[in-house]
Design a protein around this motif. Structure first.
Motif, PDB file in Angstrom:
ATOM      1  N   MET A  17      48.996  36.880   7.151  1.00 59.49           N
ATOM      2  CA  MET A  17      48.123  36.908   8.327  1.00 59.49           C
ATOM      3  C   MET A  17      48.855  37.430   9.559  1.00 59.49           C
ATOM      4  N   ASP A  18      50.195  37.416   9.533  1.00 57.11           N
ATOM      5  CA  ASP A  18      50.949  37.911  10.671  1.00 57.11           C
ATOM      6  C   ASP A  18      50.651  39.389  10.936  1.00 57.11           C
ATOM      7  N   VAL A  19      50.542  40.170   9.858  1.00 51.68           N
ATOM      8  CA  VAL A  19      50.198  41.582  10.010  1.00 51.68           C
ATOM      9  C   VAL A  19      48.722  41.730  10.364  1.00 51.68           C
ATOM     10  N   ALA A  20      47.906  40.875   9.752  1.00 52.48           N
ATOM     11  CA  ALA A  20      46.465  41.024   9.917  1.00 52.48           C
ATOM     12  C   ALA A  20      46.012  40.784  11.349  1.00 52.48           C
ATOM     13  N   ALA A  21      46.597  39.794  12.001  1.00 52.64           N
ATOM     14  CA  ALA A  21      46.115  39.444  13.331  1.00 52.64           C
ATOM     15  C   ALA A  21      46.437  40.524  14.345  1.00 52.64           C
ATOM     16  N   ASP A  22      47.643  41.082  14.240  1.00 53.30           N
ATOM     17  CA  ASP A  22      48.036  42.187  15.105  1.00 53.30           C
ATOM     18  C   ASP A  22      47.883  41.853  16.580  1.00 53.30           C
ATOM     19  N   HIS A 257      42.407  38.133  -2.930  1.00 51.02           N
ATOM     20  CA  HIS A 257      43.368  38.504  -3.971  1.00 51.02           C
ATOM     21  C   HIS A 257      43.452  40.020  -4.127  1.00 51.02           C
ATOM     22  N   ALA A 258      42.329  40.710  -3.917  1.00 50.75           N
ATOM     23  CA  ALA A 258      42.339  42.173  -4.037  1.00 50.75           C
ATOM     24  C   ALA A 258      43.235  42.798  -2.970  1.00 50.75           C
ATOM     25  N   ILE A 259      43.114  42.335  -1.730  1.00 48.50           N
ATOM     26  CA  ILE A 259      43.959  42.880  -0.666  1.00 48.50           C
ATOM     27  C   ILE A 259      45.402  42.426  -0.832  1.00 48.50           C
ATOM     28  N   THR A 260      45.596  41.201  -1.336  1.00 49.42           N
ATOM     29  CA  THR A 260      46.954  40.731  -1.615  1.00 49.42           C
ATOM     30  C   THR A 260      47.627  41.612  -2.658  1.00 49.42           C
ATOM     31  N   LEU A 261      46.864  42.012  -3.694  1.00 47.78           N
ATOM     32  CA  LEU A 261      47.404  42.912  -4.708  1.00 47.78           C
ATOM     33  C   LEU A 261      47.792  44.251  -4.088  1.00 47.78           C
ATOM     34  N   TRP A 262      46.980  44.726  -3.177  1.00 47.90           N
ATOM     35  CA  TRP A 262      47.299  45.968  -2.466  1.00 47.90           C
ATOM     36  C   TRP A 262      48.613  45.824  -1.701  1.00 47.90           C
ATOM     37  N   SER A 263      48.796  44.675  -1.049  1.00 45.56           N
ATOM     38  CA  SER A 263      50.038  44.453  -0.306  1.00 45.56           C
ATOM     39  C   SER A 263      51.234  44.353  -1.244  1.00 45.56           C
ATOM     40  N   VAL A 264      51.023  43.802  -2.452  1.00 44.45           N
ATOM     41  CA  VAL A 264      52.103  43.745  -3.445  1.00 44.45           C
ATOM     42  C   VAL A 264      52.530  45.151  -3.833  1.00 44.45           C
ATOM     43  N   LEU A 265      51.550  46.028  -4.051  1.00 45.72           N
ATOM     44  CA  LEU A 265      51.861  47.413  -4.407  1.00 45.72           C
ATOM     45  C   LEU A 265      52.635  48.109  -3.289  1.00 45.72           C
ATOM     46  N   TYR A 277      45.310  51.227   4.892  1.00 45.00           N
ATOM     47  CA  TYR A 277      45.875  49.907   4.611  1.00 45.00           C
ATOM     48  C   TYR A 277      46.003  49.101   5.899  1.00 45.00           C
ATOM     49  N   TYR A 278      46.453  49.742   6.961  1.00 43.89           N
ATOM     50  CA  TYR A 278      46.617  49.050   8.244  1.00 43.89           C
ATOM     51  C   TYR A 278      45.274  48.536   8.757  1.00 43.89           C
ATOM     52  N   VAL A 279      44.246  49.362   8.684  1.00 52.77           N
ATOM     53  CA  VAL A 279      42.925  48.974   9.177  1.00 52.77           C
ATOM     54  C   VAL A 279      42.367  47.809   8.361  1.00 52.77           C
ATOM     55  N   VAL A 280      42.472  47.899   7.031  1.00 52.39           N
ATOM     56  CA  VAL A 280      41.972  46.821   6.170  1.00 52.39           C
ATOM     57  C   VAL A 280      42.726  45.526   6.441  1.00 52.39           C
ATOM     58  N   HIS A 281      44.049  45.617   6.550  1.00 53.01           N
ATOM     59  CA  HIS A 281      44.851  44.419   6.779  1.00 53.01           C
ATOM     60  C   HIS A 281      44.619  43.845   8.171  1.00 53.01           C
ATOM     61  N   THR A 282      44.315  44.693   9.119  1.00 55.18           N
ATOM     62  CA  THR A 282      44.132  44.222  10.489  1.00 55.18           C
ATOM     63  C   THR A 282      42.766  43.577  10.708  1.00 55.18           C
ATOM     64  N   TYR A 283      41.712  44.181  10.152  1.00 54.75           N
ATOM     65  CA  TYR A 283      40.360  43.728  10.459  1.00 54.75           C
ATOM     66  C   TYR A 283      39.658  43.023   9.296  1.00 54.75           C
ATOM     67  N   ALA A 284      39.910  43.444   8.060  1.00 51.00           N
ATOM     68  CA  ALA A 284      39.216  42.843   6.920  1.00 51.00           C
ATOM     69  C   ALA A 284      39.946  41.624   6.376  1.00 51.00           C
ATOM     70  N   PHE A 285      41.280  41.678   6.375  1.00 54.34           N
ATOM     71  CA  PHE A 285      42.033  40.597   5.743  1.00 54.34           C
ATOM     72  C   PHE A 285      41.808  39.231   6.396  1.00 54.34           C
ATOM     73  N   PRO A 286      41.757  39.122   7.745  1.00 51.54           N
ATOM     74  CA  PRO A 286      41.463  37.810   8.332  1.00 51.54           C
ATOM     75  C   PRO A 286      40.136  37.236   7.863  1.00 51.54           C
ATOM     76  N   VAL A 287      39.158  38.110   7.644  1.00 58.09           N
ATOM     77  CA  VAL A 287      37.851  37.654   7.162  1.00 58.09           C
ATOM     78  C   VAL A 287      37.974  37.108   5.746  1.00 58.09           C
ATOM     79  N   THR A 288      38.763  37.778   4.889  1.00 57.54           N
ATOM     80  CA  THR A 288      38.927  37.303   3.508  1.00 57.54           C
ATOM     81  C   THR A 288      39.665  35.971   3.462  1.00 57.54           C
ATOM     82  N   VAL A 289      40.609  35.751   4.382  1.00 58.45           N
ATOM     83  CA  VAL A 289      41.312  34.461   4.438  1.00 58.45           C
ATOM     84  C   VAL A 289      40.338  33.353   4.817  1.00 58.45           C
TER      85      VAL A 289
END
Length: 321
Positions: A17-22, A257-265, A277-289
């Motif tokens: 979430m540290d990357v996601a919140a930005d 889990h899908a975005i987490t897998l992306w971050s693993v890759l 990846y930056y956009v998804v992690h910044t705006y979509a990932f907080p919603v998935t959490v």
């Protein structure tokens, strides 16, 4: 949070979430609001489930109820960690509770994530076995009750073992003047990638595979023979309620889990850190959490809406009030 801070804790956080919140105040406020709502709803819902299933009187009557009790306890413990994460998010991921609480809260969060999906899996398998063996005698059912208790013990043991790396490697680290609750692995991002792969496989892929197989076999049994049961409508209702519970878990956790897998890759250099990846992690990932955490308050709501005995008890409770 600064770019240096993000880079330093990129290899360490539980949900990244540290990357996601930005550093976005709007996202932090949104996440805090969702955590608060989920915590309140989860506390009320799971306490009602424990109240409605009278532990002393009804636990031994139903193997399913035993699993539901444990699932409610699991979700209850999970939502109790949310106030800590809400404060952490409000402070821009600056952990104010010390190293010991970092280990405890992080470990409880992870352990109950595993336990929740394990109990959902056990409920699905249990439903298949109960339908497939509906004509067994009472002595066999007593054995089932004993085996259900041992299944619960085994589930809690497996969840504890799967969580073992978390209390060992979680710590509060000073990153450019900010104290962050992180997972610090000796091998850096590669060990963290393995940690997340374990979370995806053990906490999602394998359980969902077992659940899918169990329901496929259940449908096959129902189609091949008409079950001789005194109350087929009740069996159908319970099966439908479990299906909805499992589907809610899948829909709530799959995006995370899908975005987490992306971050693993990305960590393993198998995928590029690009603008998408930056956009998804910044705006979509907080919603998935938030969606993943919301699953812990959905289960009791589903129980109350899908099972007539819960609805009747809830109506009686409201009338008394």
């Amino acid at each position: 949070m600064s770019a240096d801070n993000q880079s330093a804790c990129w290899n360490s956080s539980l949900f990244d979430m540290d990357v996601a919140a930005d550093g976005s105040p709007f996202l932090r406020v949104l996440v805090c609001a969702v955590y608060s709502a989920v915590c309140a709803a989860g506390l009320i819902g799971n306490l009602l489930v424990l109240l409605f299933i009278r532990v002393k009187q009804e636990r031994a009557k139903s193997r399913l109820n035993l699993f539901i009790i444990n699932l409610a306890v699991t979700d209850l413990q999970f939502v109790l960690t949310l106030p800590f994460w809400a404060v952490d998010t409000a402070l821009d991921f600056s952990w104010p509770f010390g190293d010991a609480m970092c280990k405890i809260v992080l470990s409880v969060t992870v352990m109950n994530m595993y336990a929740s999906v394990f109990f959902l899996t056990a409920m699905s398998v249990s439903r298949y076995r109960s339908v497939a063996s509906a004509l067994r005698n009472r002595s066999a059912r007593k054995k089932k009750s004993c085996s259900a208790k041992w299944t619960c013990v085994m589930i809690w043991t497996l969840a504890t073992l799967a969580t073992a790396p978390t209390p060992i490697f979680s710590t509060v680290s000073d990153v450019t003047g900010e104290k962050l609750c992180l997972l610090r692995f000796p091998g850096g991002q590669y060990w963290l990638a393995l940690y997340h792969i374990q979370k995806i496989l053990v906490g999602f892929v394998l359980p969902m595979s077992v659940v899918s197989i169990s329901y496929a076999m259940l449908l096959r049994v129902i189609r091949k023979r008409s079950m001789k049961t005194s109350n087929p409508k009740r069996r159908s209702r319970v099966t439908r309620s479990i299906t909805i519970v499992v589907l809610s878990f899948f829909l709530c956790w799959m995006p995370n889990h899908a975005i987490t897998l992306w971050s693993v890759l990305v960590k393993l250099n198998a995928a590029n850190w690009d603008n998408a990846y930056y956009v998804v992690h910044t705006y979509a990932f907080p919603v998935t959490v938030c969606l993943a955490h919301a699953n812990s308050c959905l289960n009791p709501v589903i129980y109350c809406l899908m099972r007539p005995e819960f609805r009747n008890k809830l109506k009686a409770l409201v009338r008394r009030g």
